[in-house]
Design an enzyme around this catalytic site. Sequence first.
Site, PDB file in Angstrom:
ATOM      1  CG  HIS A 174      -1.965  -1.004   1.253  1.00  0.00           C
ATOM      2  ND1 HIS A 174      -3.224  -0.817   0.721  1.00  0.00           N
ATOM      3  CD2 HIS A 174      -1.944  -2.261   1.734  1.00  0.00           C
ATOM      4  CE1 HIS A 174      -3.942  -1.914   0.901  1.00  0.00           C
ATOM      5  NE2 HIS A 174      -3.179  -2.814   1.522  1.00  0.00           N
ATOM      6  CE  LYS A 227      -6.120  14.027   0.041  1.00  0.00           C
ATOM      7  NZ  LYS A 227      -6.224  12.813  -0.750  1.00  0.00           N
ATOM      8  NE  ARG A 228      -3.324  10.402   9.959  1.00  0.00           N
ATOM      9  CZ  ARG A 228      -3.040   9.520  10.907  1.00  0.00           C
ATOM     10  NH1 ARG A 228      -3.899   8.557  11.202  1.00  0.00           N
ATOM     11  NH2 ARG A 228      -1.916   9.593  11.590  1.00  0.00           N
ATOM     12  CE  LYS A 278      -2.146  10.865   2.851  1.00  0.00           C
ATOM     13  NZ  LYS A 278      -2.862   9.985   1.903  1.00  0.00           N
ATOM     14  CB  THR A 311     -10.112   4.928  -1.088  1.00  0.00           C
ATOM     15  OG1 THR A 311      -9.573   5.279   0.189  1.00  0.00           O
ATOM     16  CG2 THR A 311      -9.463   3.657  -1.588  1.00  0.00           C
ATOM     17  CE  LYS A 318     -13.922   6.175   0.975  1.00  0.00           C
ATOM     18  NZ  LYS A 318     -13.022   6.238   2.131  1.00  0.00           N
TER      19      LYS A 318
END
Length: 768
Positions: free
Chosen positions: A302, A490-491, A496, A598, A602
């Site tokens: 992952h 998100k985290r 990111k 993911t 959504k």
Amino acid sequence: MGEHCYWEGDEIQWRVYYLSLEYYMGRSLTNTMINLGIQSACDEALYQLGLDIEELEALEEDAGLGNGGLGRLAACFLDSMATLGMAAYGYGIRYEYGIFAQKIKNGEQVEEPDDWLRFGNPWEKARPEYMIPVNFYGRVEDTPQGKKWVDTQIVFAMPYDNPIPGYKNNVVNTMRLWSAKSTNNFDLKFFNDGDYIQAVLDRNQSENISRVLYPNDNFFEGKELRLNRVSCGPTLQHHQASGSVAQIVRTSSTLPTVALQLNDTHPSMAIPELMRILMDIEGLTWARAWDICVKTCAYTNHTVLPEALERWPTSMLEHILPRHLQIIYEINHHHLQEVAKRWPGDMDRMGRMSLVEEHGEKRINMAHLAIVGAHAVNGVAAIHSEIIKRDLFQGLLRDRFQNKTNGITPRRWLLLCNPTLADAVAEKIGEEWVVHLDQLTKLKPLVNDSGFLRIIQVTKQENKMRLAKQLEQDYGVKINPSSMFDIQVKRIHEYKRQLLNCMHIITLYNRIKANPGGSFVPRTVMIGGKAAPGYHTAKQIIRLICSVAQVVNNDPIVGDRLKVIYLENYRVTLAEQIIPAADLSEQLSTAGTEASGTGNMKFMLNGALTIGTLDGANIEMMEEMGRENIFIFGMTVEEVEELKRTGYDARSYYDKLPELRQCVDQIDSGFFSPNNPDQFKDLVNILMNHDRFYLFADYESYIKCQDEVNKLYQKPNEWAKKALLNIASSGKFSSDRTISEYGREIWGVEPSWEKLPAPHEPRETEDK
Ligand code: 26V
């Protein structure tokens, strides 16, 4: 509701065990009512009692037994496996404390323990009758019958079963979570000293194993407590293996009937543990045991971030699991013989491919162990799978590498969280999409149906109003509900690139200030997510966003043209409220760093448009919906790699781009932190001198792309068309599709299509 399928293995009964250290389930009440098809009945019944079901639903705590994407994926997979009628079990750990609750105090993250079991957990059933002993420490003895692990210390593992209902198919699977339980033979030393009290107190120590979820996401920490915990990987296995070992051994040399799917390397001690059981307990030869082990296990990777890869010091393994370390060495010995055969004399390569890393402290590379011990290795989006095939093992065992693009369950992520949109869709194309999400393509022709577009718009507007009201209550910020809801949740992680988002906000602010009378497309930018408590830079990023929000939200010149909100305590339940209200989804990772994502799926399913890089599943989303329906910016993976080769010079962008320069100077000089002008110097230093994620290199393209977003937002009809095409193209991203592929291509099972009884029609049982 259409066909459902059961699945068949080649031989006798097969079983899948999904092994994961995390399951990020969220709430269960609504999901259970929906999947059982009793939601409106319950709603009505409560109404008759004068109660409001929503109030009841709000009382449930999230089961937050996960950090982020990996844990939530496991939860979506459980829903899909049950819905597809697979004989699958989720095995994991029953943490007494889940992911911490995040408070934002004075613009800073503060962590509070998540005591989720305080009032009990109505969904679980303890199964003390299946409690099993787990061994730790001790030493290995050579006996005439082979190796024996002796003088071990025992901790019991107590299973708790949780129901996983399939969607209206009369199937309920089990998620079995293990809790550490001390043995009764108290510490003899204290006992003999007469210190009975101390002996009782020490019982608590071993129960620490399942006390608390480690809040790191994408970061490896080699702590003894964690190793004890991942050694429960074997714990789980020991049990299921002992139940299933007979079955595994009985199986002919063709397909095994048990599949163990390892959710990342965290449960990879299952590999040496299975070998130990097969050899030391069942008496099989190495060759036979290894054949079974490889055919049984499969591994999902992952992440490619090096700091997230598990590498356990051999000194620790030697101490805690001496027999397993021996087995790992032997696996490595056989493995390196294969490498030597294929690349004779290439010592360099031997070093790189070894399971044992010899430079510095000696460590076991768990990803290498998992690749060697599994018949299938998969990445979680096409581009990620290509990258791991190329980088993780450079050519060896190439034929076991596969791709399984992630997915999300449409039950929770549309039917449950966005009932108005779900109804609108069902009105047009029926209800089959709930279990066959690709049927959403039937919506495509409606892109010219102004009535339907209107419904899409109104639904979004209602969701936005509801969220705005909630946020005004929670944060006291007045929100303009016709502004664009621009969301990144998100985290918090450097890769990111929440900082890139923040730089865009600052750029917008500066533009408004420079041209106060100008016309701007109003935006409400919302950012949310938890930082690992020990991740200093991530916590600074939160502080910066909150500081920028302070300045922007209180500047009268800005008015309601720009608002910034830090969403506190982002978690599954908050996601369910936010995502249906989003206009724009931000997916900003540097190309090649986000394995899949993911959240992106959504948002797409709920009709938000995406601004994102060509990374992870964004690429496949673009392929499904067409380049013209998504806002893509930034470097490709190849361009990122080229930049790395030629050398990244942040200052060259700083010198060249005035808006970037202004924004960086403001952060640096304390414009957003007047009480502590040095507050963000460390962040600027990273951006200017050590930025592994190349923010400045993508800044210009990102800002231009955001300008395009603004243009489109001014044409609501065009926007709605693209939103509709996003929804209509999201069928591929159902976790039902993902799980069917795992079934066929990894676990070796095919669906047997058959009509199941209609919902609530009891299945015939033998004693009737
Ligand atoms: C790593 C580690 C390292 C050891 C300590 C515990 C721990 C916990 C979590 C992780 C991170 C695993 C990587 C992860 O969460 N990856 C995410 O997986 C999602 C589902 O496949 C995927 O969508 C995200 O892109 C990816 O970041």
